[in-house]
Design a protein around this motif. Structure first.
Motif, PDB file in Angstrom:
ATOM      1  N   ARG B 423       0.850  -1.206   0.000  1.00  0.00           N
ATOM      2  CA  ARG B 423       0.000   0.000   0.000  1.00  0.00           C
ATOM      3  C   ARG B 423       0.879   1.248   0.000  1.00  0.00           C
ATOM      4  NH1 ARG B 423      -5.111   1.035  -0.411  1.00  0.00           N
ATOM      5  NH2 ARG B 423      -5.505   1.867   1.679  1.00  0.00           N
ATOM      6  N   GLN B 424       2.178   1.032  -0.140  1.00  0.00           N
ATOM      7  CA  GLN B 424       3.087   2.169  -0.213  1.00  0.00           C
ATOM      8  C   GLN B 424       3.299   2.483  -1.692  1.00  0.00           C
ATOM      9  OE1 GLN B 424       7.380   1.655   0.745  1.00  0.00           O
ATOM     10  NE2 GLN B 424       6.852   2.854   2.535  1.00  0.00           N
ATOM     11  N   ILE B 425       3.012   3.703  -2.105  1.00  0.00           N
ATOM     12  CA  ILE B 425       3.134   4.026  -3.527  1.00  0.00           C
ATOM     13  C   ILE B 425       4.040   5.236  -3.724  1.00  0.00           C
ATOM     14  CG2 ILE B 425       0.842   3.114  -4.073  1.00  0.00           C
ATOM     15  CD1 ILE B 425       0.114   6.245  -4.377  1.00  0.00           C
ATOM     16  N   LYS B 426       4.430   5.409  -4.961  1.00  0.00           N
ATOM     17  CA  LYS B 426       5.161   6.616  -5.338  1.00  0.00           C
ATOM     18  C   LYS B 426       4.242   7.466  -6.193  1.00  0.00           C
ATOM     19  CE  LYS B 426       9.799   6.834  -4.456  1.00  0.00           C
ATOM     20  NZ  LYS B 426      10.834   6.604  -5.460  1.00  0.00           N
ATOM     21  N   THR B 427       4.059   8.698  -5.799  1.00  0.00           N
ATOM     22  CA  THR B 427       3.244   9.610  -6.598  1.00  0.00           C
ATOM     23  C   THR B 427       3.950  10.953  -6.674  1.00  0.00           C
ATOM     24  OG1 THR B 427       1.107  10.721  -6.823  1.00  0.00           O
ATOM     25  CG2 THR B 427       1.800  10.173  -4.577  1.00  0.00           C
ATOM     26  N   GLY B 429       6.693  11.595  -7.482  1.00  0.00           N
ATOM     27  CA  GLY B 429       8.068  11.485  -6.997  1.00  0.00           C
ATOM     28  C   GLY B 429       8.196  11.295  -5.499  1.00  0.00           C
ATOM     29  N   TYR B 430       7.087  11.289  -4.791  1.00  0.00           N
ATOM     30  CA  TYR B 430       7.140  11.139  -3.333  1.00  0.00           C
ATOM     31  C   TYR B 430       6.581   9.788  -2.915  1.00  0.00           C
ATOM     32  CZ  TYR B 430       8.190  16.081  -2.862  1.00  0.00           C
ATOM     33  OH  TYR B 430       8.787  17.315  -2.931  1.00  0.00           O
ATOM     34  N   ARG B 431       7.081   9.279  -1.797  1.00  0.00           N
ATOM     35  CA  ARG B 431       6.565   8.035  -1.256  1.00  0.00           C
ATOM     36  C   ARG B 431       5.371   8.333  -0.344  1.00  0.00           C
ATOM     37  NH1 ARG B 431      10.626   3.747   1.415  1.00  0.00           N
ATOM     38  NH2 ARG B 431      11.312   3.716  -0.738  1.00  0.00           N
ATOM     39  N   VAL B 432       4.258   7.672  -0.607  1.00  0.00           N
ATOM     40  CA  VAL B 432       3.037   7.919   0.172  1.00  0.00           C
ATOM     41  C   VAL B 432       2.476   6.593   0.695  1.00  0.00           C
ATOM     42  CG1 VAL B 432       0.643   8.747   0.043  1.00  0.00           C
ATOM     43  CG2 VAL B 432       2.447  10.007  -1.127  1.00  0.00           C
ATOM     44  N   GLU B 433       2.078   6.596   1.963  1.00  0.00           N
ATOM     45  CA  GLU B 433       1.380   5.448   2.538  1.00  0.00           C
ATOM     46  C   GLU B 433      -0.123   5.679   2.360  1.00  0.00           C
ATOM     47  OE1 GLU B 433       2.593   2.802   3.734  1.00  0.00           O
ATOM     48  OE2 GLU B 433       4.688   3.337   4.088  1.00  0.00           O
ATOM     49  N   LEU B 434      -0.738   4.834   1.551  1.00  0.00           N
ATOM     50  CA  LEU B 434      -2.176   5.015   1.329  1.00  0.00           C
ATOM     51  C   LEU B 434      -2.968   4.865   2.630  1.00  0.00           C
ATOM     52  CD1 LEU B 434      -2.538   3.109  -2.050  1.00  0.00           C
ATOM     53  CD2 LEU B 434      -2.803   5.566  -1.697  1.00  0.00           C
ATOM     54  N   ASP B 435      -2.466   3.982   3.518  1.00  0.00           N
ATOM     55  CA  ASP B 435      -3.183   3.796   4.786  1.00  0.00           C
ATOM     56  C   ASP B 435      -3.127   5.050   5.656  1.00  0.00           C
ATOM     57  OD1 ASP B 435      -4.116   1.146   4.425  1.00  0.00           O
ATOM     58  OD2 ASP B 435      -2.061   0.456   4.677  1.00  0.00           O
ATOM     59  N   GLU B 436      -2.060   5.810   5.496  1.00  0.00           N
ATOM     60  CA  GLU B 436      -1.938   7.050   6.261  1.00  0.00           C
ATOM     61  C   GLU B 436      -2.926   8.092   5.729  1.00  0.00           C
ATOM     62  OE1 GLU B 436       2.117   8.398   6.367  1.00  0.00           O
ATOM     63  OE2 GLU B 436       1.489  10.352   7.129  1.00  0.00           O
ATOM     64  N   VAL B 437      -3.066   8.131   4.408  1.00  0.00           N
ATOM     65  CA  VAL B 437      -4.046   9.044   3.809  1.00  0.00           C
ATOM     66  C   VAL B 437      -5.440   8.676   4.322  1.00  0.00           C
ATOM     67  CG1 VAL B 437      -5.095   9.814   1.642  1.00  0.00           C
ATOM     68  CG2 VAL B 437      -2.627   9.340   1.741  1.00  0.00           C
ATOM     69  N   GLU B 438      -5.702   7.375   4.294  1.00  0.00           N
ATOM     70  CA  GLU B 438      -7.017   6.890   4.726  1.00  0.00           C
ATOM     71  C   GLU B 438      -7.294   7.258   6.193  1.00  0.00           C
ATOM     72  OE1 GLU B 438      -7.945   3.060   2.746  1.00  0.00           O
ATOM     73  OE2 GLU B 438      -8.430   2.458   4.786  1.00  0.00           O
ATOM     74  N   ALA B 439      -6.290   7.077   7.022  1.00  0.00           N
ATOM     75  CA  ALA B 439      -6.459   7.393   8.443  1.00  0.00           C
ATOM     76  C   ALA B 439      -6.765   8.876   8.640  1.00  0.00           C
ATOM     77  CB  ALA B 439      -5.193   7.000   9.207  1.00  0.00           C
ATOM     78  N   SER B 440      -6.147   9.731   7.824  1.00  0.00           N
ATOM     79  CA  SER B 440      -6.409  11.169   7.936  1.00  0.00           C
ATOM     80  C   SER B 440      -7.836  11.492   7.525  1.00  0.00           C
ATOM     81  CB  SER B 440      -5.446  11.966   7.045  1.00  0.00           C
ATOM     82  OG  SER B 440      -4.129  11.699   7.426  1.00  0.00           O
ATOM     83  N   VAL B 441      -8.288  10.862   6.451  1.00  0.00           N
ATOM     84  CA  VAL B 441      -9.653  11.119   5.975  1.00  0.00           C
ATOM     85  C   VAL B 441     -10.657  10.702   7.045  1.00  0.00           C
ATOM     86  CG1 VAL B 441     -11.354  10.612   4.183  1.00  0.00           C
ATOM     87  CG2 VAL B 441      -8.937  10.829   3.567  1.00  0.00           C
ATOM     88  N   LEU B 442     -10.347   9.581   7.710  1.00  0.00           N
ATOM     89  CA  LEU B 442     -11.268   9.068   8.733  1.00  0.00           C
ATOM     90  C   LEU B 442     -11.366   9.986   9.950  1.00  0.00           C
ATOM     91  CD1 LEU B 442     -10.615   5.253   8.666  1.00  0.00           C
ATOM     92  CD2 LEU B 442     -12.844   6.340   8.502  1.00  0.00           C
ATOM     93  N   LYS B 443     -10.374  10.842  10.115  1.00  0.00           N
ATOM     94  CA  LYS B 443     -10.427  11.776  11.250  1.00  0.00           C
ATOM     95  C   LYS B 443     -11.485  12.854  11.037  1.00  0.00           C
ATOM     96  CE  LYS B 443      -5.679  11.379  12.888  1.00  0.00           C
ATOM     97  NZ  LYS B 443      -4.355  12.007  12.842  1.00  0.00           N
ATOM     98  N   LEU B 444     -11.868  13.089   9.783  1.00  0.00           N
ATOM     99  CA  LEU B 444     -12.850  14.131   9.499  1.00  0.00           C
ATOM    100  C   LEU B 444     -14.210  13.711  10.048  1.00  0.00           C
ATOM    101  CD1 LEU B 444     -11.855  14.808   5.767  1.00  0.00           C
ATOM    102  CD2 LEU B 444     -10.982  15.921   7.814  1.00  0.00           C
ATOM    103  N   ALA B 445     -14.844  14.618  10.763  1.00  0.00           N
ATOM    104  CA  ALA B 445     -16.081  14.271  11.472  1.00  0.00           C
ATOM    105  C   ALA B 445     -17.184  13.684  10.590  1.00  0.00           C
ATOM    106  CB  ALA B 445     -16.585  15.499  12.229  1.00  0.00           C
ATOM    107  N   PRO B 446     -17.439  14.236   9.391  1.00  0.00           N
ATOM    108  CA  PRO B 446     -18.587  13.705   8.631  1.00  0.00           C
ATOM    109  C   PRO B 446     -18.334  12.330   8.011  1.00  0.00           C
ATOM    110  CG  PRO B 446     -17.845  15.856   7.778  1.00  0.00           C
ATOM    111  CD  PRO B 446     -16.796  15.349   8.692  1.00  0.00           C
TER     112      PRO B 446
END
Lengths: 83, 525
Positions: B423-427, B429-446
């Protein structure tokens, strides 16, 4: 109250099942063990009924006893519409 | 002596025959009855030609019979192979053939599925146990009534603890399911671990939430039996109506509830928990995927007397780490760790070249434990990649299972789950953890649920997409609003290029969000 039964059946058939499996969807079909409606489908169905019928369905009423089939749901809705 | 999984039932039947072993809807079985009825099934299977080492399929809804069946098959000396009754016929046909299943235990209400399953002209299934005669199907059949007339005396399978007890098929990354093989030794080792970590007792009442093809179910049955406790099988109808599920937990006075975060979130938001007496609950154990912190914190507040525990472990190694959540949670924002291994397991963290990391830098988690699988059934190609030979000595090397999960060891010794290796991708030119993105989205109240996935974009590049399900009361919130907030939370290269709102997600057979299906759909759009 047959209108409510059609209202429920139409929503399940067209919104949740994309018009498929019409032959399996009878008024007395057990919706919960047949796999026709999942948990989020149930949430959407309830939101739809609340809007169309202008009623409030409290979470504690969303139980097997009240939602197992279209017939049972229609009977339950009678109780919230008259109260 | 208990060295095979069904020995736990035999022993409980000797110690306390009358004690309730299994409950499902209005039915129940004492340990004595479970012992006798599984003996009857075992004898029937042997009469029908099942021999030690065979694989016997289970094609049943959750029911009293499903509990009898898994013990009956193991008592006959065979390994049980639970089939997902909701899976497409082609997938089931693959499993039946790949595993060479000649005998299948089922029930009359599965007639429709059986017709589809046996439609293939070269199906290896030759005997249906628990099924009525079905027109056009040439496999012989034995009814549950016939089974009940068989002798219920104990049967010796001659199995050793190293023999296979069960094979669970799980999604493979290439699309073909792979069969995880567990022996009696590895299954029982996990049961002992769970029994010990959660101090299970005969008075405990466990749920069986997950279907048999999902590894969570082994905790419910095997750790439960080892404690001589009662396991309450939760019918599928309860999973769809959280207010009924919470009523069941209250009525059955459940003490030990092992489930997935998704179900707990449903119970919290729609389960009318404030109107239920759940004071019997001792343990709420969750695993399978990370639990969004906002829901965990709220649930812990709603159930102040229960202890919460995060259990981690791929089905290949059963459970291997645990973290008992402290009260109060010090940091309500940061996801809780997956904890530490139990005493009879070793965790290593390695870099991409399999060098062992000792300086707390993140890497892949490798596990060596008695709970580890024997390998994947008939897949030498996968087995070569699944294990790493590390540590130990030249003469006595140690074999580790490569989990594919990225972790980091925290200063207090706990392991923190960072995401899947794949689930670790390069986009850009940067390395991104998709699970980290997901965890951030889940923090949003709605946001109620979220899935992040990568979609090919241009030449060899990937873009990040996120799909979300909003809480019912938040349907006015737009994608633009959410993206705006995310821009303040994430580095620019981690911000999703696209965010869509959905009513429902495709799910895997174990109830997890099927991110691969979302990805395929987006790539084709």
């Amino acid at each position: 109250m047959s209108d409510n039964r059609s209202l429920i059946r139409d929503f399940i058939l067209h919104e949740l099942l994309n018009g498929e499996q019409a032959d399996e969807l009878e008024f007395d079909t057990n919706l919960l063990v047949s796999g026709l409606v999942d948990s989020l489908g149930m949430v959407r169905l309830i939101a739809h009924l609340e809007e169309k019928l202008s009623v409030k369905i409290p979470p504690e009423d969303v139980t097997i006893e009240n939602f197992i089939s279209i017939d049972v749901m229609a009977d339950y809705l009678k109780t919230v519409q008259t109260s | 002596m208990v060295f095979l999984l069904p020995d736990a039932v035999t022993e409980a039947a000797q110690v306390a025959s009358e004690r309730t072993a299994i409950v499902c809807r209005k039915e129940s079985l004492s340990y004595g009855q479970l012992e006798q009825r599984s003996n009857q099934l075992a004898r029937t299977l042997v009469d029908q030609g099942v021999i030690r080492g065979d694989r016997v399929g289970i094609f049943l809804d959750k029911s009293i019979e499903s509990a009898i069946t898994l013990y009956g098959i193991m008592k006959a000396g065979a390994a049980y192979v639970p089939l997902d009754v909701s899976a497409p016929p082609a997938r089931l046909d693959y499993v039946v053939k790949h595993c060479g299943i000649h005998h299948l235990v089922t029930a009359p209400n599965k007639r429709r599925g059986l017709v589809q399953l046996l439609a293939s002209s070269d199906s290896p299934i030759e005997c249906l146990i628990g099924a009525p005669a079905i027109e056009g199907i040439r496999a012989r059949h034995i009814s549950w009534k016939d089974i009940s007339l068989t002798s219920s005396s104990h049967i010796e399978s001659g199995c050793l603890d190293q023999d296979l007890a069960y094979i669970m098929y799980t999604s493979g990354s290439t699309g073909e399911p792979k069969g995880i093989m567990h022996s009696h030794a590895s299954g029982l080792s996990y049961a002992k671990w769970a029994h010990d970590v959660y101090s299970l007792r005969a008075e405990d009442r466990l749920t069986n939430h997950a279907p048999l093809h999902f590894d969570l179910s082994t905790f419910d049955f095997f750790a439960g039996a080892l404690a001589g406790a009662t396991t309450v099988i939760v019918g599928d109808e309860y999973l769809k109506l959280p207010a009924s599920y919470s009523q069941l937990l209250a009525d059955e006075k459940i003490t030990t509830f092992f489930t997935v975060p998704y179900t707990l979130t449903q119970l919290l938001t729609r389960g009318a928990l404030d109107q239920r007496d759940l004071t019997a609950l001792r343990w709420i154990i969750f695993g399978g995927e990370p639990f969004p912190m906002k829901y965990l914190v709220s649930l812990m507040a709603a159930l102040p007397h229960a202890r919460f525990s995060n259990m981690y472990g791929p089905a290949e190694v059963n459970g291997c780490t645990y973290y008992h959540v402290p009260r109060p949670i010090e940091d309500e924002e940061t996801p809780i760790p997956i904890g530490t291994t139990w005493r009879n397991a070793d965790a290593l963290i390695v870099d991409e070249d399999d060098h062992i990391l000792t300086d707390n830098t993140p890497g892949e988690l490798l596990i060596r434990s008695s709970t580890m699988m024997q390998g994947y059934w008939n897949r030498p190609d996968l087995n070569k990649l699944a294990f790493a030979k590390l540590a130990g000595t030249e003469e006595h090397p140690h074999y580790y299972y490569c989990t594919g999960d990225l972790v980091e060891r925290l200063d207090d010794g706990n392991l923190k789950f960072l995401g899947r290796k794949d689930r670790q991708i390069k986009t850009r030119g940067y390395r991104v953890e998709l699970d980290e993105v997901e965890a951030s989205v889940l923090k949003l109240a709605p946001v109620e649920e979220a899935a992040a996935f990568a979609v090919p974009y241009g030449e060899g590049s990937l873009s990040i997409h996120v799909a979300v399900i909003l809480a019912p009361e938040s349907n006015q919130v737009t994608s633009i609003d959410l993206l705006k907030t995310l821009k303040e939370m994430l580095p620019w290269y981690s911000v999703p290029q696209k965010l869509t709102t959905e009513f429902t997600f495709p799910r895997t057979t174990s109830g997890k969000i099927d991110r691969r299906a979302l990805q395929t759909r987006a790539a084709q759009a």
